[in-house]
Design an enzyme around this catalytic site. Structure first.
Site, PDB file in Angstrom:
ATOM      1  N   GLY A  16       0.853  -1.411   0.074  1.00  0.00           N
ATOM      2  CA  GLY A  16      -0.086   0.108   0.112  1.00  0.00           C
ATOM      3  C   GLY A  16       0.818   1.293  -0.028  1.00  0.00           C
ATOM      4  N   VAL A  17       2.036   1.234  -0.215  1.00  0.00           N
ATOM      5  CA  VAL A  17       2.977   2.474  -0.414  1.00  0.00           C
ATOM      6  C   VAL A  17       2.865   3.221  -1.574  1.00  0.00           C
ATOM      7  CG1 VAL A  17       4.560   1.687   1.402  1.00  0.00           C
ATOM      8  CG2 VAL A  17       4.827   1.397  -0.902  1.00  0.00           C
ATOM      9  N   LYS A  19       3.356   1.276  -4.922  1.00  0.00           N
ATOM     10  CA  LYS A  19       4.166   0.728  -5.965  1.00  0.00           C
ATOM     11  C   LYS A  19       3.403   0.773  -7.245  1.00  0.00           C
ATOM     12  CE  LYS A  19       4.233  -3.182  -3.881  1.00  0.00           C
ATOM     13  NZ  LYS A  19       3.561  -2.935  -2.710  1.00  0.00           N
ATOM     14  N   THR A  20       1.998   0.625  -7.229  1.00  0.00           N
ATOM     15  CA  THR A  20       1.176   0.850  -8.486  1.00  0.00           C
ATOM     16  C   THR A  20       1.173   2.172  -9.176  1.00  0.00           C
ATOM     17  OG1 THR A  20       0.105  -1.150  -7.640  1.00  0.00           O
ATOM     18  CG2 THR A  20      -1.011   0.024  -9.404  1.00  0.00           C
ATOM     19  N   LYS A  37       2.815  -7.852 -13.426  1.00  0.00           N
ATOM     20  CA  LYS A  37       2.378  -8.079 -11.985  1.00  0.00           C
ATOM     21  C   LYS A  37       2.501  -9.536 -11.966  1.00  0.00           C
ATOM     22  CE  LYS A  37       0.706  -7.151  -7.839  1.00  0.00           C
ATOM     23  NZ  LYS A  37       0.927  -6.094  -7.095  1.00  0.00           N
TER      24      LYS A  37
HETATM   25  N1  LIG Z   1       0.578   9.834  -4.308  1.00  0.00           N
HETATM   26  C1  LIG Z   1      -0.800   9.531  -4.186  1.00  0.00           C
HETATM   27  N2  LIG Z   1      -1.714  10.385  -4.071  1.00  0.00           N
HETATM   28  C2  LIG Z   1      -3.037   9.728  -3.779  1.00  0.00           C
HETATM   29  N3  LIG Z   1      -3.481   8.403  -3.365  1.00  0.00           N
HETATM   30  C3  LIG Z   1      -2.357   7.815  -3.628  1.00  0.00           C
HETATM   31  C4  LIG Z   1      -0.916   8.231  -3.693  1.00  0.00           C
HETATM   32  N4  LIG Z   1      -0.282   7.104  -4.209  1.00  0.00           N
HETATM   33  C5  LIG Z   1      -1.053   5.891  -3.770  1.00  0.00           C
HETATM   34  N5  LIG Z   1      -2.395   6.375  -3.594  1.00  0.00           N
HETATM   35  C6  LIG Z   1      -3.674   5.492  -3.343  1.00  0.00           C
HETATM   36  O1  LIG Z   1      -2.888   4.433  -2.136  1.00  0.00           O
HETATM   37  C7  LIG Z   1      -3.749   3.376  -2.378  1.00  0.00           C
HETATM   38  C8  LIG Z   1      -2.459   2.348  -2.594  1.00  0.00           C
HETATM   39  O2  LIG Z   1      -1.274   2.742  -3.569  1.00  0.00           O
HETATM   40  P1  LIG Z   1      -0.809   1.637  -4.566  1.00  0.00           P
HETATM   41  O3  LIG Z   1      -1.931   0.574  -4.993  1.00  0.00           O
HETATM   42  O4  LIG Z   1      -0.214   2.222  -5.440  1.00  0.00           O
HETATM   43  O5  LIG Z   1      -0.050   0.703  -3.289  1.00  0.00           O
HETATM   44  P2  LIG Z   1       0.808  -0.580  -3.721  1.00  0.00           P
HETATM   45  O6  LIG Z   1       2.096  -0.403  -3.020  1.00  0.00           O
HETATM   46  O7  LIG Z   1       1.189  -0.914  -5.053  1.00  0.00           O
HETATM   47  O8  LIG Z   1       0.080  -1.733  -2.923  1.00  0.00           O
HETATM   48  P3  LIG Z   1      -0.041  -3.254  -3.068  1.00  0.00           P
HETATM   49  O9  LIG Z   1       0.970  -3.740  -2.165  1.00  0.00           O
HETATM   50  O10 LIG Z   1      -1.390  -3.675  -2.802  1.00  0.00           O
HETATM   51  O11 LIG Z   1       0.293  -3.551  -4.744  1.00  0.00           O
HETATM   52  C9  LIG Z   1      -4.323   3.329  -3.676  1.00  0.00           C
HETATM   53  O12 LIG Z   1      -5.669   3.624  -3.419  1.00  0.00           O
HETATM   54  C10 LIG Z   1      -3.826   4.409  -4.582  1.00  0.00           C
HETATM   55  O13 LIG Z   1      -4.792   5.079  -5.376  1.00  0.00           O
HETATM   56 MG   LIG Z   2       0.108  -2.584  -6.117  1.00  0.00          MG
END
Ligand SMILES: Nc1ncnc2c1ncn2[C@@H]1O[C@H](COP(=O)(O)OP(=O)(O)OP(=O)(O)O)[C@@H](O)[C@H]1O
Ligand SMILES: [Mg+2]
Length: 208
Positions: A16-17, A19-20, A37
């Protein structure tokens, strides 16, 4: 051996940090990239990361095995009665010239039921890592742990991206940038992006 050409693997200090989001931004900078992925969990709870990246960046995507439960991939696979070996995780990377891959959770979570981690995939594919980090307290430790685990395995860390950097950073966030830059190059700092609030927009990408 599965080979990937040019590219990067995006990992993070935690799930949730962002990455996507970072993977999507990297893809926007390299529209010829394919987003990969290798394993996706939590399909019952929301869109797959590949779908999010396709929406945000308009690039081609590939995904390995998928699971409904939002758990560490190997746990989700085991609970679904499935076996996920390293070959299945490497398979979607095959034959690509430019790849932006994303792990699940952090660097050492088990992606496969055989114990394969993103670090193993990075070594097999000879791809460097980008580490996505949070801006606040605790990030120096989490980011250093991630970088040191990568280096200990002979992996390259291209740099660190700090995501969701506050509009009005306090002393913690400001001093953290210097601390993080001491580990690896600070590639960029991403602010809170209101466009990412669900539902994600349909961006007008030209047909490929
Ligand atoms: N810079 C940002 N501004 C606003 N929302 C964000 C930002 N970065 C991430 N988010 C939101 O936070 C949530 C988690 O982000 P993201 O899915 O990129 O995390 P992740 O590291 O890919 O998680 P996972 O481990 O589930 O793959 C999502 O809902 C995303 O839209
Ligand atoms: Mg992700």
């Amino acid at each position: 051996m599965t080979r990937a050409g040019d590219g990067l693997l995006v990992t993070g200090t935690d799930t949730g940090v962002g990455k996507t989001v970072v993977a999507a931004l990297l893809c926007r900078a390299r529209p010829e990239a394919t987003y990969v992925k290798p394993v996706q969990t939590g399909l019952a709870e929301g869109p797959a990361d590949a779908e999010v990246v396709a929406r945000l960046a308009g690039v081609a995507t590939r995904q390995g095995p998928g699971f409904d439960e939002a758990l560490a991939p190997a746990v989700a696979a085991a609970r679904a009665g499935r076996v996920v070996r390293r070959a299945a995780l490497l398979q979607p990377f095959g034959g690509l010239d430019v790849v932006v891959g994303e792990g699940a959770g952090g660097l050492l979570v088990e992606l496969g039921t055989d114990g394969t981690t993103l670090a193993d995939l990075a070594a097999d594919l000879n791809l460097a890592l980008v580490v996505v980090a949070r801006p606040g307290l605790g990030t120096l430790n989490h980011t250093r742990l991630t970088c040191e685990a990568a280096w200990a395995r002979g992996l390259r860390v291209t740099g660190i991206v700090v995501n969701r950097y506050p509009e009005h950073p306090g002393v913690v966030e400001r001093t953290n940038l210097d601390g993080l830059a001491a580990f690896a190059p600070l590639l960029t700092v991403i602010p809170e992006l209101p466009i990412l609030k669900p539902p994600l927009p349909e961006l007008p990408w030209p047909a490929r």
